[in-house]
Design an enzyme around this catalytic site. Structure first.
Site, mmCIF file in Angstrom:
data_model
loop_
_atom_site.group_PDB
_atom_site.id
_atom_site.type_symbol
_atom_site.label_atom_id
_atom_site.label_comp_id
_atom_site.label_asym_id
_atom_site.label_seq_id
_atom_site.Cartn_x
_atom_site.Cartn_y
_atom_site.Cartn_z
ATOM 1 N N PRO A 169 -1.057 -11.379 11.162
ATOM 2 C CA PRO A 169 -2.512 -11.505 11.056
ATOM 3 C C PRO A 169 -3.177 -10.146 10.766
ATOM 4 O O PRO A 169 -3.186 -9.267 11.611
ATOM 5 C CB PRO A 169 -2.941 -12.030 12.434
ATOM 6 C CG PRO A 169 -1.684 -12.544 13.064
ATOM 7 C CD PRO A 169 -0.585 -11.706 12.491
ATOM 8 N N GLU A 170 -3.660 -9.980 9.545
ATOM 9 C CA GLU A 170 -4.444 -8.795 9.231
ATOM 10 C C GLU A 170 -5.839 -9.287 8.845
ATOM 11 O O GLU A 170 -6.167 -10.450 9.047
ATOM 12 C CB GLU A 170 -3.755 -8.000 8.122
ATOM 13 C CG GLU A 170 -2.335 -7.630 8.559
ATOM 14 C CD GLU A 170 -1.695 -6.505 7.781
ATOM 15 O OE1 GLU A 170 -2.415 -5.748 7.108
ATOM 16 O OE2 GLU A 170 -0.460 -6.368 7.864
ATOM 17 N N LYS A 205 -10.292 -7.458 12.496
ATOM 18 C CA LYS A 205 -9.303 -8.417 12.962
ATOM 19 C C LYS A 205 -9.805 -9.227 14.159
ATOM 20 O O LYS A 205 -9.038 -9.900 14.832
ATOM 21 C CB LYS A 205 -8.003 -7.683 13.289
ATOM 22 C CG LYS A 205 -7.384 -7.047 12.027
ATOM 23 C CD LYS A 205 -5.948 -6.644 12.210
ATOM 24 C CE LYS A 205 -5.851 -5.270 12.813
ATOM 25 N NZ LYS A 205 -4.433 -4.812 12.907
ATOM 26 N N ARG A 247 3.870 2.138 15.777
ATOM 27 C CA ARG A 247 4.365 1.056 14.923
ATOM 28 C C ARG A 247 5.521 1.553 14.070
ATOM 29 O O ARG A 247 5.737 2.740 13.925
ATOM 30 C CB ARG A 247 3.220 0.566 14.010
ATOM 31 C CG ARG A 247 1.964 0.142 14.743
ATOM 32 C CD ARG A 247 2.163 -1.110 15.562
ATOM 33 N NE ARG A 247 2.385 -2.273 14.712
ATOM 34 C CZ ARG A 247 1.409 -2.988 14.163
ATOM 35 N NH1 ARG A 247 0.141 -2.665 14.357
ATOM 36 N NH2 ARG A 247 1.679 -4.033 13.401
#
Ligand SMILES: [Zn+2]
Length: 269
Positions: free
Chosen positions: A2-3, A51, A250
């Site tokens: 989900p971006e 987001k 990340r």
């Protein structure tokens, strides 16, 4: 993943299913909202900000409220017709159910589910930089915010939602590849920051309205990205094995040949 584009699509699904509708029943399965009942509330609109998802509601008292949710890595909303089987995800992941005469909205594995007065939305999203898919998208402001921290790596800066809102790990990796910039380049050493910001916006905008995310133009499975998710596979441009390494909190994917380190930029090796 989900971006910003996925969240934008989700907001549209919820808007089409619920906008203008009276809620006939609600079922919250999170402790902080366990006693909340939205029966007879009306859905005003559904919107996204970066987001973040904002479902704006009118209480019977005519006060304006916002049901906020965040999908993070794994959350989702689905809209079903009344009586339709809920086929989206396992039932134990359900966090909220909103029923209306024409549709049932089910939120799975949502994060940061909160109900706040709409006037206080800024407490949840006020820190965000310009929204890449917002009607008020301001590329110059995004560039200014990025440039404020010239020592930060561009790989981390693009993910920092305070700089610009909507880019996640997939688009970060792909934008850097397409611009030929190493993820470890300090922001101050990026040759054309406005060009990079513009490309990020174009990629997200191009993926609005569909659920398959592609940066290559192909929607075929296994062909939708240049570097993201392709560790050890050959670069589509030069054949070099794509690398994967941790950068900040990340992982990042990149081609060491197409995205060379520049003098003065540090690398984790
Ligand atoms: Zn390459």
């Amino acid at each position: 993943m989900p971006e910003g584009d996925t969240v934008w699509n989700t907001a549209r699904v919820l808007h089409r299913a619920l906008a203008g509708a009276r809620i006939t029943g609600s079922d919250f399965r999170v402790p902080q909202l366990a006693t909340t009942d939205l029966t007879d509330w009306t859905v005003r609109e559904s919107a996204s900000r970066g987001k973040h998802l904002l479902l704006r509601l009118d209480a019977p008292t005519e006060e304006h409220w916002t049901l906020h949710s965040h999908l993070r890595m794994d959350g989702a909303w689905r809209a079903y017709a009344p009586g339709e089987r809920w086929s989206g995800r396992p039932a134990h992941l359900i966090r909220v159910v909103l029923r209306s005469p024409g549709a049932v909205a089910v939120g799975y594995h949502l994060h940061d589910l909160t109900l706040v007065p709409t006037a206080e939305e800024d407490q949840l999203v006020g820190h965000l930089g310009p929204d890449l898919l917002g009607s008020d998208w301001d590329p110059a402001e995004a560039v200014r915010r990025l440039a404020d921290h010239p020592e930060q790596t561009i790989g981390e800066a693009l993910l920092d939602q305070r700089n610009l809102a909507g880019v996640g790990n997939l688009y970060k990796c792909e934008v850097l590849f397409l611009r030929g910039v190493s993820p470890w380049t300090p922001v101050g050493g990026v040759p054309d920051l406005p060009g990079m910001v513009a490309l990020a916006q174009r990629l997200l905008a191009a993926n609005r309205g569909r659920w398959t995310q592609s940066s290559t133009g192909s929607l075929h499975r296994g062909q939708t990205s240049y570097v993201y998710g392709r560790r050890a596979q050959p670069c589509r441009r030069c054949g070099t094995a794509i690398r994967k390494e941790e950068l900040g909190e990340r992982v990042t994917y990149w081609c060491p040949v197409c995205q060379p380190e520049r003098p003065g930029s540090s690398s984790s090796g």
